[in-house]
Design a protein around this motif. Sequence first.
Motif, mmCIF file in Angstrom:
data_model
loop_
_atom_site.group_PDB
_atom_site.id
_atom_site.type_symbol
_atom_site.label_atom_id
_atom_site.label_comp_id
_atom_site.label_asym_id
_atom_site.label_seq_id
_atom_site.Cartn_x
_atom_site.Cartn_y
_atom_site.Cartn_z
ATOM 1 N N UNK A 30 -8.530 21.081 -51.231
ATOM 2 C CA UNK A 30 -7.558 22.092 -50.876
ATOM 3 C C UNK A 30 -8.193 23.169 -50.010
ATOM 4 N N UNK A 31 -9.434 23.524 -50.296
ATOM 5 C CA UNK A 31 -10.141 24.498 -49.456
ATOM 6 C C UNK A 31 -10.320 23.947 -48.051
ATOM 7 N N UNK A 32 -10.698 22.673 -47.947
ATOM 8 C CA UNK A 32 -10.878 22.061 -46.637
ATOM 9 C C UNK A 32 -9.550 21.980 -45.895
ATOM 10 N N UNK A 33 -8.461 21.652 -46.596
ATOM 11 C CA UNK A 33 -7.147 21.579 -45.964
ATOM 12 C C UNK A 33 -6.706 22.948 -45.455
ATOM 13 N N UNK A 34 -6.962 23.980 -46.230
ATOM 14 C CA UNK A 34 -6.621 25.342 -45.811
ATOM 15 C C UNK A 34 -7.385 25.728 -44.556
ATOM 16 N N UNK A 35 -8.684 25.407 -44.531
ATOM 17 C CA UNK A 35 -9.507 25.750 -43.377
ATOM 18 C C UNK A 35 -9.064 24.981 -42.138
ATOM 19 N N UNK A 36 -8.761 23.682 -42.282
ATOM 20 C CA UNK A 36 -8.327 22.887 -41.143
ATOM 21 C C UNK A 36 -6.996 23.375 -40.594
ATOM 22 N N UNK A 64 1.259 19.299 -54.661
ATOM 23 C CA UNK A 64 0.641 18.349 -53.737
ATOM 24 C C UNK A 64 0.625 16.949 -54.341
ATOM 25 N N UNK A 65 1.110 15.953 -53.616
ATOM 26 C CA UNK A 65 1.125 14.593 -54.155
ATOM 27 C C UNK A 65 -0.258 13.959 -54.148
ATOM 28 N N UNK A 66 -0.455 13.044 -55.064
ATOM 29 C CA UNK A 66 -1.677 12.237 -55.059
ATOM 30 C C UNK A 66 -1.581 11.256 -53.895
ATOM 31 N N UNK A 87 -5.805 7.909 -53.075
ATOM 32 C CA UNK A 87 -7.216 7.767 -52.717
ATOM 33 C C UNK A 87 -7.752 9.164 -52.460
ATOM 34 N N UNK A 88 -9.054 9.263 -52.261
ATOM 35 C CA UNK A 88 -9.630 10.553 -51.906
ATOM 36 C C UNK A 88 -9.255 10.909 -50.477
ATOM 37 N N UNK A 89 -8.901 12.169 -50.203
ATOM 38 C CA UNK A 89 -8.610 12.563 -48.814
ATOM 39 C C UNK A 89 -9.825 12.311 -47.933
ATOM 40 N N UNK A 144 -4.526 17.689 -43.039
ATOM 41 C CA UNK A 144 -3.348 18.306 -42.432
ATOM 42 C C UNK A 144 -2.091 17.983 -43.236
ATOM 43 N N UNK A 145 -1.996 16.759 -43.774
ATOM 44 C CA UNK A 145 -0.843 16.382 -44.593
ATOM 45 C C UNK A 145 -0.784 17.217 -45.871
ATOM 46 N N UNK A 146 -1.935 17.455 -46.487
ATOM 47 C CA UNK A 146 -1.965 18.289 -47.683
ATOM 48 C C UNK A 146 -1.579 19.727 -47.357
ATOM 49 N N UNK A 147 -2.050 20.237 -46.231
ATOM 50 C CA UNK A 147 -1.704 21.602 -45.838
ATOM 51 C C UNK A 147 -0.210 21.733 -45.582
ATOM 52 N N UNK A 148 0.408 20.731 -44.955
ATOM 53 C CA UNK A 148 1.861 20.763 -44.718
ATOM 54 C C UNK A 148 2.618 20.736 -46.032
ATOM 55 N N UNK A 149 2.151 19.916 -46.976
ATOM 56 C CA UNK A 149 2.821 19.849 -48.279
ATOM 57 C C UNK A 149 2.719 21.174 -49.014
ATOM 58 N N UNK A 150 1.571 21.833 -48.886
ATOM 59 C CA UNK A 150 1.399 23.132 -49.546
ATOM 60 C C UNK A 150 2.358 24.165 -48.971
#
Length: 397
Positions: free
Chosen positions: A1-7, A278-280, A283-285, A292-298
Amino acid sequence: MAAATACAAAAEGQRVLLVSAESGGRLRALLGEGEGESGDGAEGDGPGTPVALRAVPGLWLARIDAGEEFRTRGAALQERGKAALDLLGTAPLDGEELTELPGAGTFALVHALGHARSADWDTVVIDLPPTPYGLNALVLPEQLRRYLRRLVPPERQAARALRPVLAQLAGAPAPGPWLYEATARWERELAAVQDVVESPHTAVRLVAEPGPLAADALRTARAGLRLHGLALEAVVANRLLPAGSADPWLASLSGQQQDVLKELRATCEAEGVPLCELPHLGRDPRGPEDLAALARAARATASRVPDPQGPARHGWVEDRLETDGHLVWRLPMPGAERGELELVRRGDELIVGVGPYRRVLPLPPALRRCRVAGAGLRGGELGVRFRPDPDLWPSGH
């Protein structure tokens, strides 16, 4: 989540720094970097050295290496104390002998927080360890500054010019200049980090996979954040399994998550805190596309924008002298339970504890002339009652 926020911030054209203690290999895989593809080297030029990432333009990575940080600072400390060590005939430790001690990671993290003061970055994202360790690391600068003020008071530092005279009068050696110089340096460094933590532009996100243990940890962490006056930007429910599966085992796990999620929704709505679901991914991101998909979901599931000013740092005082004969110091404590609270009056301070979190709060001026008459917890708010002390309270008031 930290990496998604930064990206996500970097994709908006910001200069972003991501700070994490994860291993270099895992971070490279997560951010889509191959071996040797990040800047001039995956590890940088030293502990916490920012490295540009080619896979994500605008994003830099600073990896916290607690062991290397400990060795670097240990060697520097020996160098500063070389004269004393030579006088004692002590052989200094080699760098290879300086093995990281327990707790060194926390101090390395505190040092890394100083990156946020740099004008090089528009946004700095810190990947904190789990609670309570992450939150306690954030408030460590305030606590250490208090220790320094008690052990080496500023007025004693101001009088260091009189040290030889005082030593002669007392008949005992006085602290050398190195102690005052080191104290002043630590005070400046800790104050700079505390400014970052307490800035209105700093906010905390709590990330957890919904489950019974996580729900209890989130509840206590919310209380700890408010106790320390830190703004909670959002709660992130991570790795949510799909609902309605025909597989009994998967359906059972998903049902447990949904039960906790329902409670989290109600709590976050009542407190006005966004809940991001956030959906699973199955697999590991891996790589900027997944992040970017996780950031959009957030962003899609966040219900509101939090108040950028954050909560009041020390609560407020309610005047009930005319009606009930006392003052009430109201301290927001969402999620706290009566059995985990601790209150101790010490002079002009009140020590407040909730679970693993403790803070020493200076009493407002009016309450310093009062005695504690009781306390109560109701609706996520701690009310401490104070009655005027006849020996200290001004007559006629």
